[in-house]
Structure formats: structure tokens, C-alpha cells
Design a protein around this motif. Structure first.
Motif, PDB file in Angstrom:
ATOM      1  N   ASP A 105       3.371  -7.426   0.917  1.00  0.00           N
ATOM      2  CA  ASP A 105       3.529  -6.767   2.212  1.00  0.00           C
ATOM      3  C   ASP A 105       2.556  -7.407   3.204  1.00  0.00           C
ATOM      4  N   VAL A 106       2.925  -7.431   4.479  1.00  0.00           N
ATOM      5  CA  VAL A 106       2.038  -7.954   5.511  1.00  0.00           C
ATOM      6  C   VAL A 106       1.036  -6.890   5.942  1.00  0.00           C
ATOM      7  N   ASP A 107       1.516  -5.657   6.130  1.00  0.00           N
ATOM      8  CA  ASP A 107       0.674  -4.579   6.658  1.00  0.00           C
ATOM      9  C   ASP A 107      -0.039  -3.829   5.541  1.00  0.00           C
ATOM     10  N   ILE A 108      -1.127  -4.407   5.083  1.00  0.00           N
ATOM     11  CA  ILE A 108      -1.967  -3.766   4.075  1.00  0.00           C
ATOM     12  C   ILE A 108      -3.319  -3.515   4.729  1.00  0.00           C
ATOM     13  N   PRO A 109      -3.866  -2.316   4.582  1.00  0.00           N
ATOM     14  CA  PRO A 109      -5.163  -2.037   5.207  1.00  0.00           C
ATOM     15  C   PRO A 109      -6.268  -2.955   4.671  1.00  0.00           C
ATOM     16  N   GLU A 110      -7.277  -3.129   5.447  1.00  0.00           N
ATOM     17  CA  GLU A 110      -8.478  -3.906   5.152  1.00  0.00           C
ATOM     18  C   GLU A 110      -8.211  -5.406   5.198  1.00  0.00           C
ATOM     19  N   VAL A 111      -7.368  -5.931   4.302  1.00  0.00           N
ATOM     20  CA  VAL A 111      -7.028  -7.349   4.297  1.00  0.00           C
ATOM     21  C   VAL A 111      -5.510  -7.438   4.359  1.00  0.00           C
ATOM     22  N   ASN A 112      -4.961  -7.995   5.451  1.00  0.00           N
ATOM     23  CA  ASN A 112      -3.503  -8.011   5.582  1.00  0.00           C
ATOM     24  C   ASN A 112      -2.874  -9.147   4.775  1.00  0.00           C
ATOM     25  N   TYR A 159      -1.175 -11.741   5.646  1.00  0.00           N
ATOM     26  CA  TYR A 159      -1.403 -13.091   6.148  1.00  0.00           C
ATOM     27  C   TYR A 159      -2.755 -13.628   5.652  1.00  0.00           C
ATOM     28  N   GLN A 160      -3.756 -12.771   5.634  1.00  0.00           N
ATOM     29  CA  GLN A 160      -5.067 -13.191   5.128  1.00  0.00           C
ATOM     30  C   GLN A 160      -5.015 -13.426   3.624  1.00  0.00           C
ATOM     31  N   ILE A 161      -4.278 -12.577   2.927  1.00  0.00           N
ATOM     32  CA  ILE A 161      -4.155 -12.728   1.464  1.00  0.00           C
ATOM     33  C   ILE A 161      -3.501 -14.056   1.115  1.00  0.00           C
ATOM     34  N   ILE A 162      -2.393 -14.394   1.785  1.00  0.00           N
ATOM     35  CA  ILE A 162      -1.713 -15.643   1.442  1.00  0.00           C
ATOM     36  C   ILE A 162      -2.594 -16.857   1.740  1.00  0.00           C
ATOM     37  N   GLN A 163      -3.420 -16.770   2.775  1.00  0.00           N
ATOM     38  CA  GLN A 163      -4.333 -17.877   3.074  1.00  0.00           C
ATOM     39  C   GLN A 163      -5.311 -18.087   1.915  1.00  0.00           C
ATOM     40  N   VAL A 164      -5.819 -16.997   1.369  1.00  0.00           N
ATOM     41  CA  VAL A 164      -6.729 -17.106   0.220  1.00  0.00           C
ATOM     42  C   VAL A 164      -5.972 -17.646  -0.996  1.00  0.00           C
ATOM     43  N   LEU A 165      -4.764 -17.124  -1.233  1.00  0.00           N
ATOM     44  CA  LEU A 165      -3.966 -17.585  -2.372  1.00  0.00           C
ATOM     45  C   LEU A 165      -3.693 -19.085  -2.286  1.00  0.00           C
ATOM     46  N   LYS A 166      -3.327 -19.566  -1.117  1.00  0.00           N
ATOM     47  CA  LYS A 166      -2.986 -20.978  -0.949  1.00  0.00           C
ATOM     48  C   LYS A 166      -4.208 -21.881  -0.955  1.00  0.00           C
ATOM     49  N   PHE A 167      -5.391 -21.317  -0.704  1.00  0.00           N
ATOM     50  CA  PHE A 167      -6.634 -22.085  -0.724  1.00  0.00           C
ATOM     51  C   PHE A 167      -7.158 -22.279  -2.147  1.00  0.00           C
ATOM     52  N   ARG A 168      -6.977 -21.266  -2.985  1.00  0.00           N
ATOM     53  CA  ARG A 168      -7.529 -21.305  -4.350  1.00  0.00           C
ATOM     54  C   ARG A 168      -6.686 -22.208  -5.254  1.00  0.00           C
ATOM     55  N   ALA A 169      -7.354 -23.036  -6.032  1.00  0.00           N
ATOM     56  CA  ALA A 169      -6.658 -23.960  -6.926  1.00  0.00           C
ATOM     57  C   ALA A 169      -5.808 -23.224  -7.965  1.00  0.00           C
ATOM     58  N   ASP A 170      -6.282 -22.084  -8.450  1.00  0.00           N
ATOM     59  CA  ASP A 170      -5.569 -21.375  -9.518  1.00  0.00           C
ATOM     60  C   ASP A 170      -4.382 -20.555  -9.024  1.00  0.00           C
ATOM     61  N   THR A 171      -4.252 -20.367  -7.711  1.00  0.00           N
ATOM     62  CA  THR A 171      -3.150 -19.545  -7.189  1.00  0.00           C
ATOM     63  C   THR A 171      -2.299 -20.263  -6.138  1.00  0.00           C
ATOM     64  N   LYS A 172      -2.676 -21.462  -5.748  1.00  0.00           N
ATOM     65  CA  LYS A 172      -2.000 -22.131  -4.627  1.00  0.00           C
ATOM     66  C   LYS A 172      -0.526 -22.409  -4.887  1.00  0.00           C
ATOM     67  N   ASP A 173      -0.134 -22.548  -6.135  1.00  0.00           N
ATOM     68  CA  ASP A 173       1.258 -22.877  -6.445  1.00  0.00           C
ATOM     69  C   ASP A 173       2.123 -21.649  -6.754  1.00  0.00           C
ATOM     70  N   ILE A 174       1.541 -20.459  -6.704  1.00  0.00           N
ATOM     71  CA  ILE A 174       2.338 -19.254  -6.956  1.00  0.00           C
ATOM     72  C   ILE A 174       3.189 -18.979  -5.722  1.00  0.00           C
ATOM     73  N   PRO A 175       4.505 -18.909  -5.888  1.00  0.00           N
ATOM     74  CA  PRO A 175       5.365 -18.609  -4.732  1.00  0.00           C
ATOM     75  C   PRO A 175       5.118 -17.187  -4.230  1.00  0.00           C
ATOM     76  N   VAL A 176       5.135 -17.044  -2.907  1.00  0.00           N
ATOM     77  CA  VAL A 176       4.914 -15.743  -2.275  1.00  0.00           C
ATOM     78  C   VAL A 176       6.114 -15.412  -1.388  1.00  0.00           C
ATOM     79  N   ASP A 217       0.816  -1.211   0.000  1.00  0.00           N
ATOM     80  CA  ASP A 217       0.000   0.000   0.000  1.00  0.00           C
ATOM     81  C   ASP A 217       0.851   1.263   0.000  1.00  0.00           C
ATOM     82  N   ASN A 218       2.165   1.119   0.127  1.00  0.00           N
ATOM     83  CA  ASN A 218       3.073   2.269   0.141  1.00  0.00           C
ATOM     84  C   ASN A 218       3.598   2.526  -1.277  1.00  0.00           C
ATOM     85  N   PRO A 219       3.243   3.674  -1.878  1.00  0.00           N
ATOM     86  CA  PRO A 219       3.680   3.969  -3.240  1.00  0.00           C
ATOM     87  C   PRO A 219       5.202   4.028  -3.395  1.00  0.00           C
TER      88      PRO A 219
END
Length: 179
Positions: A56-63, A65-82, A14-16
Motif C-alpha cells: 500500500d502507498v498510504d501507510i502511516p509513519e513510512v509510506n 514510496y519510501q518503503i520501495i526506495q529502501v527495498l530497491k536500495f538494499r542488495a538483499d531486497t532490490k530484486d523482489i518485485p513490488v 495498515d487496513n486490516p
């Protein structure tokens, strides 16, 4: 190097200033897209499959840690390295990020050469993993074919044996090509 042949990286922060700094460091070697929020990241992912996400971890609204959980849950994004790129510097945060599936954790402010080298290293590891999976798949197919041949050997004519031998040669050629 042709722009189309470059690996594709998405940088989420979120930091330009961080987005611009990351873009400056990475854009010489990679195609880079930036996203200032989780919403923008997921919009990007609808049309693009990145080779790696720097998050980044510190992103407003959805941090992060929450983003990576969604990424790793979804079949189309689970294998993308973070890779987490964050101002959080304590070991508990780093362990949390790695436990959720991140492949690395870099603290801000980052050293440009370190960021570049870690991205390069992780992309190389991912490329090698894909080659290994491909070889294992070809190996499994070869073993399955040979097992079927052994089971059916009494019923096979010489012409069928030659056909199976040709298929095995093709598989072995594929293994050589992928190495």
C-alpha cells in the motif's frame, strides 16, 4: 500443491480489512504473510525472501514510496518485485510508483480476480527472467571456455581437448535442463 512449493507473497497494508481480503484472495494459490507496517515488513524480510511484495502507498509513519526506495536500495531486497495496491487513483501517483521500481499499480477497492491474475502474471514473468539469466550465464561460460580453448589450442594435447569437449557437453546439457 504442497505448501512449501507455493510462491511466497507479502501483503503490506495498515487496513486490516484489506489484509484479510488480500489473504482470502491469494492464500488458495500462494503462501501469504501480512504486515500492517513498514517495521513489520522489514522484520519479515529478515527471515523470509518473498517472491513478490504487494504494498500500500498510504501507510502511516513510512509510506509505500519510501518503503520501495529502501527495498530497491538494499542488495538483499532490490530484486523482489513490488506491486502497489492503493486507494490513490490519479495518474501522477501511479507514475511515481512505477518510477520508483514497482512492476504494477492496482487501485482499491480491488477486484479479486484482477489481483490474482496480475500476481500470477508477474510471478510467471519473474520465473522466465530467472531462466533467461541462467541461460545467459551458461552461454557466457560456454563462450569463455571456447575462447580459452582457441587461445590455447597450440598448447593443448588431445587429452585436454577431450576434457574441454566433455565440459562443453555438460554445459550444453545444463542449458537443455533449464529450458
Amino acid at each position: 500443491m504442497n505448501q512449501d512449493n507455493k510462491k511466497f507473497i507479502v501483503l503490506v497494508d495498515d487496513n486490516p480489512v484489506t489484509l484479510q481480503s488480500g489473504m482470502n484472495v491469494l492464500s488458495g494459490n500462494y503462501r501469504v504473510a501480512t504486515a500492517p507496517s513498514a517495521i513489520k515488513l522489514f522484520e519479515l524480510l529478515e527471515a523470509n525472501q518473498p517472491d513478490i511484495i504487494i504494498l500500500d502507498v498510504d501507510i502511516p509513519e513510512v509510506n509505500g514510496y519510501q518503503i520501495i526506495q529502501v527495498l530497491k536500495f538494499r542488495a538483499d531486497t532490490k530484486d523482489i518485485p513490488v506491486i502497489f495496491l492503493t486507494g490513490k487513483t490519479n495518474s501522477e501517483d501511479e507514475v511515481m510508483g512505477l518510477s520508483l521500481g514497482a512492476i504494477d499499480y492496482i487501485t482499491k477497492p480491488f477486484q479479486p480476480s484482477l489481483l490474482l491474475k496480475r500476481v500470477e502474471m508477474h510471478l510467471l514473468i519473474e520465473e522466465q527472467n530467472k531462466k533467461i539469466k541462467n541461460i545467459v550465464g551458461l552461454h557466457d561460460t560456454l563462450i569463455k571456455t571456447m575462447m580459452e580453448l582457441a587461445v590455447c589450442q597450440e598448447k593443448i594435447s588431445e587429452g585436454s581437448i577431450n576434457e574441454v569437449q566433455q565440459q562443453i557437453r555438460v554445459l550444453l546439457d545444463q542449458i537443455k535442463i533449464n529450458n
